[in-house]
Design a protein around this motif. Structure first.
Motif, PDB file in Angstrom:
ATOM      1  N   GLU A  65       1.007  -1.512   0.039  1.00 14.11           N
ATOM      2  CA  GLU A  65       0.231   0.373   0.277  1.00 14.11           C
ATOM      3  C   GLU A  65       1.138   1.288   0.036  1.00 14.11           C
ATOM      4  OE1 GLU A  65      -2.784  -0.228  -0.664  1.00 14.11           O
ATOM      5  OE2 GLU A  65      -3.715  -2.039   0.390  1.00 14.11           O
ATOM      6  N   ALA A  66       2.229   0.981   0.432  1.00 13.73           N
ATOM      7  CA  ALA A  66       2.749   2.578   0.782  1.00 13.73           C
ATOM      8  C   ALA A  66       3.746   2.579  -0.760  1.00 13.73           C
ATOM      9  CB  ALA A  66       4.123   1.985   1.547  1.00 13.73           C
ATOM     10  N   GLY A  67       3.291   1.989  -1.670  1.00 17.68           N
ATOM     11  CA  GLY A  67       3.606   2.079  -3.190  1.00 17.68           C
ATOM     12  C   GLY A  67       5.221   0.753  -3.348  1.00 17.68           C
ATOM     13  N   ALA A  68       5.250  -0.286  -2.576  1.00 13.78           N
ATOM     14  CA  ALA A  68       6.295  -1.103  -3.157  1.00 13.78           C
ATOM     15  C   ALA A  68       5.994  -1.785  -4.682  1.00 13.78           C
ATOM     16  CB  ALA A  68       6.164  -2.389  -2.582  1.00 13.78           C
ATOM     17  N   LEU A  69       4.562  -1.627  -5.356  1.00 15.81           N
ATOM     18  CA  LEU A  69       4.614  -2.097  -7.056  1.00 15.81           C
ATOM     19  C   LEU A  69       4.028  -1.190  -7.852  1.00 15.81           C
ATOM     20  CD1 LEU A  69       2.673  -5.756  -5.928  1.00 15.81           C
ATOM     21  CD2 LEU A  69       4.840  -5.283  -6.381  1.00 15.81           C
ATOM     22  N   ARG A  70       4.211   0.056  -6.904  1.00 18.46           N
ATOM     23  CA  ARG A  70       4.239   1.325  -8.138  1.00 18.46           C
ATOM     24  C   ARG A  70       5.239   1.249  -9.031  1.00 18.46           C
ATOM     25  NH1 ARG A  70       4.087   5.664  -4.617  1.00 18.46           N
ATOM     26  NH2 ARG A  70       1.785   4.623  -3.765  1.00 18.46           N
ATOM     27  N   GLY A  71       3.791   1.839 -10.171  1.00 21.65           N
ATOM     28  CA  GLY A  71       5.243   1.723 -11.806  1.00 21.65           C
ATOM     29  C   GLY A  71       5.907   0.271 -12.354  1.00 21.65           C
ATOM     30  N   ARG A  72       5.225  -0.555 -11.641  1.00 19.78           N
ATOM     31  CA  ARG A  72       6.300  -2.027 -12.111  1.00 19.78           C
ATOM     32  C   ARG A  72       4.582  -2.759 -13.704  1.00 19.78           C
ATOM     33  NH1 ARG A  72       8.031  -6.017  -8.702  1.00 19.78           N
ATOM     34  NH2 ARG A  72       8.121  -6.893 -10.846  1.00 19.78           N
ATOM     35  N   GLY A  73       3.883  -1.441 -14.154  1.00 15.98           N
ATOM     36  CA  GLY A  73       3.236  -2.137 -14.971  1.00 15.98           C
ATOM     37  C   GLY A  73       1.861  -3.330 -14.784  1.00 15.98           C
ATOM     38  N   LEU A  74       2.286  -3.453 -13.492  1.00 17.69           N
ATOM     39  CA  LEU A  74       1.484  -4.719 -13.047  1.00 17.69           C
ATOM     40  C   LEU A  74      -0.228  -4.264 -12.479  1.00 17.69           C
ATOM     41  CD1 LEU A  74       3.939  -6.153 -10.357  1.00 17.69           C
ATOM     42  CD2 LEU A  74       2.917  -6.762 -12.278  1.00 17.69           C
ATOM     43  N   GLU A  75      -0.250  -2.968 -11.972  1.00 21.05           N
ATOM     44  CA  GLU A  75      -1.646  -2.515 -12.097  1.00 21.05           C
ATOM     45  C   GLU A  75      -2.611  -3.028 -13.165  1.00 21.05           C
ATOM     46  OE1 GLU A  75       0.799   0.318 -10.939  1.00 21.05           O
ATOM     47  OE2 GLU A  75       0.384  -0.719 -12.793  1.00 21.05           O
ATOM     48  N   LEU A  76      -4.117  -4.046 -12.432  1.00 23.25           N
ATOM     49  CA  LEU A  76      -4.763  -4.676 -13.673  1.00 23.25           C
ATOM     50  C   LEU A  76      -6.077  -3.547 -13.683  1.00 23.25           C
ATOM     51  CD1 LEU A  76      -5.285  -8.194 -12.246  1.00 23.25           C
ATOM     52  CD2 LEU A  76      -3.635  -7.413 -14.480  1.00 23.25           C
ATOM     53  N   ALA A  77      -6.451  -3.202 -12.786  1.00 28.92           N
ATOM     54  CA  ALA A  77      -7.875  -1.711 -13.127  1.00 28.92           C
ATOM     55  C   ALA A  77      -7.345  -0.851 -11.682  1.00 28.92           C
ATOM     56  CB  ALA A  77      -8.939  -2.627 -12.839  1.00 28.92           C
ATOM     57  N   TRP A  78      -7.971   0.326 -11.835  1.00 30.11           N
ATOM     58  CA  TRP A  78      -8.673   0.540 -10.544  1.00 30.11           C
ATOM     59  C   TRP A  78      -9.291   1.670 -10.317  1.00 30.11           C
ATOM     60  CZ3 TRP A  78      -4.458   1.442 -13.702  1.00 30.11           C
ATOM     61  CH2 TRP A  78      -3.149   1.910 -13.516  1.00 30.11           C
ATOM     62  N   LEU A  79      -9.977   0.583  -8.841  1.00 32.06           N
ATOM     63  CA  LEU A  79     -11.167   1.383  -8.250  1.00 32.06           C
ATOM     64  C   LEU A  79     -11.444   2.612  -7.495  1.00 32.06           C
ATOM     65  CD1 LEU A  79     -11.307  -2.625  -6.441  1.00 32.06           C
ATOM     66  CD2 LEU A  79     -11.672  -2.142  -8.275  1.00 32.06           C
ATOM     67  N   ASP A  80     -12.663   2.757  -7.381  1.00 34.56           N
ATOM     68  CA  ASP A  80     -12.666   4.079  -6.394  1.00 34.56           C
ATOM     69  C   ASP A  80     -12.660   3.475  -4.785  1.00 34.56           C
ATOM     70  OD1 ASP A  80     -15.159   3.302  -6.155  1.00 34.56           O
ATOM     71  OD2 ASP A  80     -16.151   4.490  -7.040  1.00 34.56           O
ATOM     72  N   ASP A  81     -12.779   3.075  -4.184  1.00 34.71           N
ATOM     73  CA  ASP A  81     -12.957   2.572  -2.325  1.00 34.71           C
ATOM     74  C   ASP A  81     -11.515   1.815  -2.352  1.00 34.71           C
ATOM     75  OD1 ASP A  81     -13.808   2.287  -0.365  1.00 34.71           O
ATOM     76  OD2 ASP A  81     -15.822   2.632  -0.742  1.00 34.71           O
ATOM     77  N   PRO A  82     -11.010   2.374  -1.592  1.00 37.12           N
ATOM     78  CA  PRO A  82     -10.293   1.495  -0.840  1.00 37.12           C
ATOM     79  C   PRO A  82     -11.310   0.298   0.356  1.00 37.12           C
ATOM     80  CG  PRO A  82     -10.056   3.217   0.507  1.00 37.12           C
ATOM     81  CD  PRO A  82     -10.597   3.434  -0.992  1.00 37.12           C
ATOM     82  N   VAL A  83     -11.889   0.721   0.617  1.00 43.05           N
ATOM     83  CA  VAL A  83     -12.358  -0.780   1.706  1.00 43.05           C
ATOM     84  C   VAL A  83     -12.781  -1.697   0.771  1.00 43.05           C
ATOM     85  CG1 VAL A  83     -13.773  -1.254   3.278  1.00 43.05           C
ATOM     86  CG2 VAL A  83     -12.969   1.689   2.681  1.00 43.05           C
ATOM     87  N   GLU A  84     -13.507  -0.986  -0.761  1.00 46.88           N
ATOM     88  CA  GLU A  84     -13.820  -2.513  -1.671  1.00 46.88           C
ATOM     89  C   GLU A  84     -12.838  -3.264  -1.692  1.00 46.88           C
ATOM     90  OE1 GLU A  84     -16.825  -3.114  -1.309  1.00 46.88           O
ATOM     91  OE2 GLU A  84     -18.026  -1.430  -1.167  1.00 46.88           O
ATOM     92  N   ALA A  85     -11.733  -2.338  -2.279  1.00 46.26           N
ATOM     93  CA  ALA A  85     -10.278  -2.892  -2.929  1.00 46.26           C
ATOM     94  C   ALA A  85      -9.813  -4.088  -1.866  1.00 46.26           C
ATOM     95  CB  ALA A  85      -9.643  -2.010  -2.615  1.00 46.26           C
ATOM     96  N   PHE A  86      -9.694  -4.063  -0.429  1.00 45.28           N
ATOM     97  CA  PHE A  86      -9.434  -4.849   0.796  1.00 45.28           C
ATOM     98  C   PHE A  86     -10.481  -6.002   0.654  1.00 45.28           C
ATOM     99  CE2 PHE A  86      -9.986  -6.295   5.197  1.00 45.28           C
ATOM    100  CZ  PHE A  86      -8.594  -6.431   4.998  1.00 45.28           C
ATOM    101  N   PHE A  87     -12.209  -5.478  -0.003  1.00 48.78           N
ATOM    102  CA  PHE A  87     -12.616  -7.238   0.543  1.00 48.78           C
ATOM    103  C   PHE A  87     -12.813  -7.868  -0.538  1.00 48.78           C
ATOM    104  CE2 PHE A  87     -14.834  -4.639   3.898  1.00 48.78           C
ATOM    105  CZ  PHE A  87     -15.043  -5.943   5.065  1.00 48.78           C
ATOM    106  N   LEU A  88     -12.675  -7.093  -2.318  1.00 51.73           N
ATOM    107  CA  LEU A  88     -12.422  -7.596  -3.702  1.00 51.73           C
ATOM    108  C   LEU A  88     -10.953  -8.826  -3.140  1.00 51.73           C
ATOM    109  CD1 LEU A  88     -13.159  -8.500  -5.690  1.00 51.73           C
ATOM    110  CD2 LEU A  88     -10.754  -6.394  -6.789  1.00 51.73           C
ATOM    111  N   GLN A  89      -9.877  -8.372  -2.384  1.00 53.93           N
ATOM    112  CA  GLN A  89      -9.160  -9.707  -2.093  1.00 53.93           C
ATOM    113  C   GLN A  89      -9.537 -10.841  -1.215  1.00 53.93           C
ATOM    114  OE1 GLN A  89      -5.390  -7.568  -0.519  1.00 53.93           O
ATOM    115  NE2 GLN A  89      -5.641  -6.119  -2.198  1.00 53.93           N
TER     116      GLN A  89
END
Length: 341
Positions: free
Chosen positions: A136-160
């Motif tokens: 969450e602090a950015g360890a994967l940022r900029g590596r092109g591994l993002e599949l999609a972006w969501l609008d709610d961090p809580v929903e992103a958590f529960f998706l996992q």
């Protein structure tokens, strides 16, 4: 010999899996057994039957085809070739899961700012890798591994937590994602953490109550989500028909109200499981153990798949009920669990 086996069937014994006690029971002891739609359950069982391991399963898979013409024939099939086995002591704990459908974007925007990631190529199976806090602090940022972006961090958590979902893009396209890997850290329940902190009683904890608390307390809520160091990575599911459920642990789509997530240390994946769930919406139904989950641990622990979308999520999010579950095992395998005398 048959009388001896029937007498021993009600004795406690040690299960082969997990060291839990077990009992072999009779079908007439299952509450509501006769009222179920056994043909519907048999159809779900057959979907993953070819993936069952062990010499006792495949002959049953072949015979099951002849039992598909009616619910009565399906019931006879289960009663003729299986025995119900209760592994572990009741009460069970039943919860629910579902496939979320969430708004998202293929690119970051001011609204859609919370990514979900594909599996990093260096992550080895079973390895302990970066924690949720580091990611969450950015360890994967900029590596092109993002599949999609969501609008709610809580929903992103529960998706996992759910392990799969549908992401509806601004142009109407739907991306389906499924579990790819996890970072190897243990799953920690944030619901239990809220109880420990004294903000909730155990009976009041649900997915909805956790969402509400995190949204009412943004700063504390963000820190609370980091209490769970486990992190799930996803993969795109490009060839899954929209009318089918997400992919379960057996590599096949799961079925609403017939698929169960279990602990495979106690319940063989692919086995039929009779569920007697109590609570506000009681269930007496034959399920199939076709999935697993990070929080599903123990012999009498299961997660019921409720379907796709918000309504399914509302039903699944409030389930936290007792009861009992019994795995249906081929007769020889069930009686092989009895102690020798």
């Amino acid at each position: 010999m048959g009388a001896l086996l029937r007498a021993l069937a009600f004795c406690a014994m040690t299960a082969a899996g997990g060291g839990a006690s077990a009992q072999v029971l009779e079908f007439d002891s299952l509450d509501g057994w006769a009222a179920d739609d056994h043909r519907a359950a048999l159809s779900v069982f057959r979907a993953t039957c070819p993936h069952l391991t062990g010499p006792e399963w495949q002959p049953l898979c072949r015979l099951s085809e002849d039992a598909m013409h009616s619910s009565a024939a399906a019931r006879s099939f289960f009663e003729l070739f299986f025995k119900p086995v209760q592994v572990g002591a009741a009460p069970a704990l039943f919860t629910g899961y579902y496939e979320p459908e969430l708004p998202g974007s293929p690119h970051p925007t001011p609204r859609f700012a919370f990514p979900i990631y594909a599996k990093p190529p260096e992550l080895a199976p079973g390895a302990v890798w970066r924690s949720r806090a580091e990611i969450e602090a950015g360890a994967l940022r900029g590596r092109g591994l993002e599949l999609a972006w969501l609008d709610d961090p809580v929903e992103a958590f529960f998706l996992q937590v759910q392990g799969s979902g549908r992401i509806r893009m601004p142009d109407g396209r739907v991306m389906r994602v499924g579990y790819a890997a996890k970072n190897g850290h243990p799953y920690r329940s944030i619901g239990q953490e809220l109880v420990r902190r004294g903000t909730h009683r155990i009976e009041d904890v649900s997915a909805q109550s956790i969402r509400d608390w995190v949204r009412r307390n943004p700063a504390e809520g963000a820190a609370l989500l980091l209490h769970n160091p486990s992190y799930v990575f996803f993969r795109k599911l490009t060839d899954l028909p929209p009318d089918q459920g997400p992919i379960g642990a057996m590599g096949r789509p799961v079925t609403p109200m017939r698929t169960l997530a279990v602990d495979p240390a106690f319940t063989p994946l692919g086995a039929p499981v009779w569920v007697e769930k109590d609570g506000a919406a009681p269930l007496r139904r034959l399920f199939v153990a076709q999935d697993t989950g990070g929080a599903i641990k123990g012999a009498q622990r299961a997660d019921i798949f409720y379907g796709t979308g918000a309504a399914a999520g509302d039903r699944a999010g409030t389930v936290k009920d007792g009861g009992r579950m019994l795995v249906l095992l081929p007769i020889d395998r069930a009686f092989a669990m009895l102690p020798e005398n």
